[in-house]
Design an enzyme around this catalytic site. Sequence first.
Site, PDB file in Angstrom:
ATOM      1  N   ASN A 110       0.836  -1.201   0.000  1.00  0.00           N
ATOM      2  CA  ASN A 110       0.000   0.000   0.000  1.00  0.00           C
ATOM      3  C   ASN A 110       0.868   1.248   0.000  1.00  0.00           C
ATOM      4  OD1 ASN A 110      -0.409   1.897   2.574  1.00  0.00           O
ATOM      5  ND2 ASN A 110       0.193  -0.144   3.309  1.00  0.00           N
ATOM      6  N   PHE A 114      -1.421   8.114   4.514  1.00  0.00           N
ATOM      7  CA  PHE A 114      -2.180   8.708   5.633  1.00  0.00           C
ATOM      8  C   PHE A 114      -3.456   9.407   5.160  1.00  0.00           C
ATOM      9  CE2 PHE A 114       1.834   9.430   8.515  1.00  0.00           C
ATOM     10  CZ  PHE A 114       1.896   8.074   8.771  1.00  0.00           C
ATOM     11  N   SER A 174       6.002   5.048   8.594  1.00  0.00           N
ATOM     12  CA  SER A 174       5.323   4.765   7.326  1.00  0.00           C
ATOM     13  C   SER A 174       6.254   5.125   6.173  1.00  0.00           C
ATOM     14  CB  SER A 174       4.041   5.577   7.206  1.00  0.00           C
ATOM     15  OG  SER A 174       3.590   5.515   5.857  1.00  0.00           O
ATOM     16  N   ASN A 176       5.213   5.870   3.294  1.00  0.00           N
ATOM     17  CA  ASN A 176       4.402   6.575   2.302  1.00  0.00           C
ATOM     18  C   ASN A 176       4.243   8.068   2.547  1.00  0.00           C
ATOM     19  OD1 ASN A 176       3.962   4.102   0.951  1.00  0.00           O
ATOM     20  ND2 ASN A 176       2.426   3.581   2.496  1.00  0.00           N
ATOM     21  N   THR A 177       4.915   8.599   3.547  1.00  0.00           N
ATOM     22  CA  THR A 177       4.958  10.045   3.759  1.00  0.00           C
ATOM     23  C   THR A 177       6.423  10.431   3.632  1.00  0.00           C
ATOM     24  OG1 THR A 177       3.031  10.079   5.200  1.00  0.00           O
ATOM     25  CG2 THR A 177       4.557  11.922   5.427  1.00  0.00           C
ATOM     26  N   LYS A 216       6.205   3.473  17.085  1.00  0.00           N
ATOM     27  CA  LYS A 216       6.129   2.428  16.051  1.00  0.00           C
ATOM     28  C   LYS A 216       7.268   2.581  15.062  1.00  0.00           C
ATOM     29  CE  LYS A 216       3.079   0.094  12.827  1.00  0.00           C
ATOM     30  NZ  LYS A 216       1.715  -0.052  12.339  1.00  0.00           N
ATOM     31  N   ASN A 245       6.230  -1.592  11.211  1.00  0.00           N
ATOM     32  CA  ASN A 245       5.414  -1.100  10.104  1.00  0.00           C
ATOM     33  C   ASN A 245       5.710  -1.944   8.844  1.00  0.00           C
ATOM     34  OD1 ASN A 245       3.791   0.749   8.530  1.00  0.00           O
ATOM     35  ND2 ASN A 245       4.260   2.292  10.076  1.00  0.00           N
TER      36      ASN A 245
HETATM   37  C1  LIG Z   1      -3.599  -0.865   3.765  1.00  0.00           C
HETATM   38  C2  LIG Z   1      -2.722  -0.611   4.977  1.00  0.00           C
HETATM   39  C3  LIG Z   1      -2.766   0.620   5.631  1.00  0.00           C
HETATM   40  C4  LIG Z   1      -1.948   0.868   6.732  1.00  0.00           C
HETATM   41  N1  LIG Z   1      -2.018   2.067   7.378  1.00  0.00           N
HETATM   42  C5  LIG Z   1      -1.276   2.273   8.497  1.00  0.00           C
HETATM   43  C6  LIG Z   1      -1.376   3.484   9.225  1.00  0.00           C
HETATM   44  O1  LIG Z   1      -2.162   4.379   8.893  1.00  0.00           O
HETATM   45  N2  LIG Z   1      -0.576   3.638  10.317  1.00  0.00           N
HETATM   46  C7  LIG Z   1       0.298   2.665  10.740  1.00  0.00           C
HETATM   47  O2  LIG Z   1       0.982   2.857  11.748  1.00  0.00           O
HETATM   48  N3  LIG Z   1       0.402   1.499  10.070  1.00  0.00           N
HETATM   49  C8  LIG Z   1      -0.365   1.282   8.971  1.00  0.00           C
HETATM   50  N4  LIG Z   1      -0.270   0.104   8.306  1.00  0.00           N
HETATM   51  C9  LIG Z   1       0.712  -0.905   8.782  1.00  0.00           C
HETATM   52  C10 LIG Z   1       0.067  -1.948   9.705  1.00  0.00           C
HETATM   53  O3  LIG Z   1      -0.455  -1.362  10.860  1.00  0.00           O
HETATM   54  C11 LIG Z   1       1.098  -3.026  10.094  1.00  0.00           C
HETATM   55  O4  LIG Z   1       2.129  -2.426  10.843  1.00  0.00           O
HETATM   56  C12 LIG Z   1       1.714  -3.709   8.880  1.00  0.00           C
HETATM   57  O5  LIG Z   1       0.764  -3.887   7.858  1.00  0.00           O
HETATM   58  C13 LIG Z   1       2.299  -5.075   9.236  1.00  0.00           C
HETATM   59  O6  LIG Z   1       1.309  -5.922   9.781  1.00  0.00           O
HETATM   60  P1  LIG Z   1       0.527  -7.034   8.899  1.00  0.00           P
HETATM   61  O7  LIG Z   1       1.561  -7.839   8.183  1.00  0.00           O
HETATM   62  O8  LIG Z   1      -0.259  -7.794   9.903  1.00  0.00           O
HETATM   63  O9  LIG Z   1      -0.350  -6.264   7.962  1.00  0.00           O
HETATM   64  C14 LIG Z   1      -1.069  -0.157   7.198  1.00  0.00           C
HETATM   65  C15 LIG Z   1      -1.039  -1.393   6.540  1.00  0.00           C
HETATM   66  C16 LIG Z   1      -1.852  -1.640   5.460  1.00  0.00           C
HETATM   67  C17 LIG Z   1      -1.802  -2.989   4.785  1.00  0.00           C
END
Ligand SMILES: Cc1cc2nc3c(=O)[nH]c(=O)nc-3n(C[C@H](O)[C@H](O)[C@H](O)COP(=O)(O)O)c2cc1C
Length: 341
Positions: A110, A114, A174, A176-177, A216, A245
């Site tokens: 992704n 934000f 993140s 993405n920022t 985080k 993350n």
């Molecule tokens: C579509 C998407 C959006 C996410 N948005 C955020 C976010 O806004 N803030 C954040 O700290 N992590 C965000 N994450 C990261 C997740 O919280 C997590 O740290 C990461 O996906 C790893 O866990 P997973 O393998 O269980 O998905 C996002 C992940 C995905 C897939």
Amino acid sequence: MLYSLVRKALFAVDPETAHDLTLEALKLGGWSGATRLLCREKDQPVQCMGLTFPNPVGVAPGLDKNADCFEALGDLGFGFVEVGTVTPRPQQGNPKPRVFRLTKAQAMINRLGFNNKGVDYLVERVRNHRFRGVLGINIGKNFDTPMERATEDYLHCLDKVYPFADYVTVNISSPNTKNLRDLQGEHELDALLGALAERRTELSDQYDRCVPLALKVAPDLDDDAIAVIAQVVSHHRMDAVIATNTTIDRAAVANMEHAEEAGGLSGAPLKEKADRVLGELRQALPPEVGMIGVGGITCGQDAVDKLDLGADLVQFYTGMVYRGPDLVTECLESIAARRTE
Ligand SMILES: Cc1cc2nc3c(=O)[nH]c(=O)nc-3n(C[C@H](O)[C@H](O)[C@H](O)COP(=O)(O)O)c2cc1C
């Protein structure tokens, strides 16, 4: 069983539409009381950051960015839900498409950036709620706030969410920022955490309640960077670290469809990297600092692995997309079995 049918329907549309439909269904379920009928009592209390969590399995942030359905998510059996990331002002995020499924790998990429309705909207959502689990609120900066003013965005969000959060997560990881992850550098992190710790002391006096702060971090950190983070976190008495993350590394999904899309990779291929950072941080941090393990949990054993590496709690997001609510039950059963071993 039921989720395999739901998943078929959801995977027939693009990932972001599927996500929006899921949130609408959860909102409807929460509002009508339907999710309460599903309500699974999952008592496995655990202490972390001075809080009592009903159980150690949580929703990772990103799934419920605007706190629209955290109560319904709680009904599915999660012990805690982390909402956000929220920024001071609402923002659209990056142009679509910006979420991709790598189905064979049980993964996603992704680059949402934000997208959220801003902290004032979120505060209205969490002001009065019926959620009986622990509510974390994850805060970040707006994409167009210059990096030298990033601290102001985090302080603004902390001020706003403080009265309503059980804990607050500072998201500096993140991909993405633009330049956000530079805040993980020693000097930048020291300045940011110093300012937040000082503001937290003032807010604790004002509200007569000390809200724990968690940091985080990214999975793409070398040993030196991990050592620096552990040192700065201890120095500023953060209550927990959340590892990790999404990753910018594509080695684990090389040659797969969508593998070259920009953004953060999550799900099964992230697990090894996330576990390494979790384990190293646990070794480097004093025991009073809590650890939340996230990244690549797609079965109960994955959650147990994170506890074995020293996590107090676990979270997932991508696993929920591929496995649905059954994954909560499976993780809790595996964790309960580990306790009785
Ligand atoms: C579509 C998407 C959006 C996410 N948005 C955020 C976010 O806004 N803030 C954040 O700290 N992590 C965000 N994450 C990261 C997740 O919280 C997590 O740290 C990461 O996906 C790893 O866990 P997973 O393998 O269980 O998905 C996002 C992940 C995905 C897939």
